[in-house]
Design an enzyme around this catalytic site. Structure first.
Site, PDB file in Angstrom:
ATOM      1  N   CYS A  87       0.800  -1.225   0.000  1.00 54.69           N
ATOM      2  CA  CYS A  87       0.000   0.000   0.000  1.00 54.69           C
ATOM      3  C   CYS A  87       0.835   1.279   0.000  1.00 54.69           C
ATOM      4  O   CYS A  87       0.368   2.329  -0.452  1.00 54.69           O
ATOM      5  CB  CYS A  87      -0.929   0.013   1.215  1.00 54.69           C
ATOM      6  SG  CYS A  87      -2.183  -1.300   1.216  1.00 54.69           S
ATOM      7  N   VAL A  88       2.064   1.217   0.499  1.00 57.29           N
ATOM      8  CA  VAL A  88       2.887   2.420   0.577  1.00 57.29           C
ATOM      9  C   VAL A  88       3.473   2.819  -0.769  1.00 57.29           C
ATOM     10  O   VAL A  88       3.977   3.933  -0.947  1.00 57.29           O
ATOM     11  CB  VAL A  88       4.026   2.223   1.608  1.00 57.29           C
ATOM     12  CG1 VAL A  88       5.182   1.429   1.015  1.00 57.29           C
ATOM     13  CG2 VAL A  88       4.529   3.556   2.143  1.00 57.29           C
TER      14      VAL A  88
END
Length: 359
Positions: free
Chosen positions: A139-140
């Site tokens: 997700c980052v």
């Protein structure tokens, strides 16, 4: 400063209300009535109203191996990546053959040659374009991708760099797996792609339009958090690791990290005009808001994205950025903080300023 000059988001055409997805896949995930009841409660409380899926929903009921789902990933990811990148280049008014550097990211499938290589002939990128496929940030990676393009463009001030993210999270939902992580993930994650076009400082200075300049970036990797978030590959694909500890990491670290980061650039929490947060889920967004002591409505763009398409892993924060620029065009001098968390647990913070002099 490098500048974001084009952002575009894409989703597959198959779109379903959350209730339809829940009713369809609940028996696939577990035959246990009590576990199905938990799944339904989790889905209903996810704050997700609708999701886009790369396959028609009935296809998910078919038994599929990792080989099958990964082949599906390669074909569909290439199509979605092309759609997002072509649109982002058009918004940036930049030709495909002007692109010097491509960073591709996904954590929901693998390919060799990588998806970025498959895009070269389809989009019309140069054969000598520099390519870096990036896997594992989850997700980052949307926020980290912007930061890494900024790193590249610092040394290539006349360059053009693009970030392409594709996440087909629905292909990772596991059959006959009633673990809490799978129950949560089956109601939270959707499918989508996004692309960002950036230019170096010298090229930005020659343009007659505005965009978000990159003021600063910061990475953080938190110790002893490997067990909190991630994927474990197996025979049936990527099994998600997802615990309530994500919010605990935010509670412990995020407020001080953001405050220090902004202070290093003569900014404060109160001086940020626009917040672009990765919509990891209700508890994650609430933890972000609490850690930063944000006013009500500060993360509305992220909440809206979560409701419309769910959590798209690395593509999500880029969807929020695209939506925010479209729905509320920035003004000259406006400060924006864009950030996300991913496996590690790690964080990526990006400070942006809309180009031009404030009125």
């Amino acid at each position: 400063m490098s500048r974001i000059v084009g952002v575009s988001a894409a989703v597959p055409p198959n779109s379903y209300a959350q209730s339809v997805i829940t009713d369809t896949i609940a028996p696939m995930i577990t035959s246990n009535p009590s576990k199905q009841a938990v799944l339904r409660r989790l889905h209903a409380g996810s704050r997700v109203d609708r999701r886009h899926l790369v396959l028609p929903i009935e296809r998910y009921l078919e038994k599929q191996s990792f080989t099958i789902t990964n082949e599906l990933f390669i074909d569909a990811a290439t199509d979605l990546a092309e759609e997002a990148l072509v649109a982002a280049l058009a918004r940036a008014r930049i030709r495909a053959d002007e692109v010097d550097f491509v960073l591709f990211t996904s954590v929901t499938g693998v390919s060799a040659p990588s998806i970025d290589a498959l895009l070269v002939p389809r989009v019309g990128l140069r054969s000598d374009v520099k390519r870096v496929p990036m896997f594992g940030l989850g997700c980052v990676a949307g926020a980290a991708g912007i930061a890494r393009l900024d790193d590249y463009l610092a040394g290539h001030p006349r360059g053009v760099a693009v970030l392409v993210s594709v996440e087909l999270c629905s292909l990772t939902v596991q059959r006959d797996d009633d673990s809490m992580a799978n129950l949560v993930a089956s109601g939270l994650f959707g499918d989508g792609a996004a692309a960002v076009v950036m230019v170096g400082a010298e090229r930005a200075a020659e343009r007659d339009d505005a965009g978000f300049d990159i003021v600063g970036v910061r990475s953080a990797l938190y110790p002893d958090t490997r067990h909190v978030l991630g994927f474990n590959p197996g025979e049936t694909g990527f099994r998600i690791v997802l615990t309530a500890g994500v919010a605990d990491v935010i509670d412990e670290h995020f407020g001080s990290d953001m405050t220090q980061f902004l202070g290093d650039h003569d900014a404060t929490i109160d001086s940020i005009d626009r917040w672009i947060a990765h919509p990891g889920g209700p508890r994650v967004l609430e933890a972000f808001s609490d850690a930063l002591h944000l006013s009500s409505g500060a993360l509305d763009a992220s909440w809206d994205s979560l409701a419309r398409v769910g959590n798209l892993s690395s593509a999500s924060v880029l969807h929020v950025l695209a939506d925010s620029i479209r729905d509320a065009p920035p003004t000259a001098g406006e400060l924006c903080s864009l950030f996300a968390l991913g496996p590690g647990v790690c964080a990526e913070l990006v400070l942006l300023r809309w180009s031009g002099e404030p009125q």
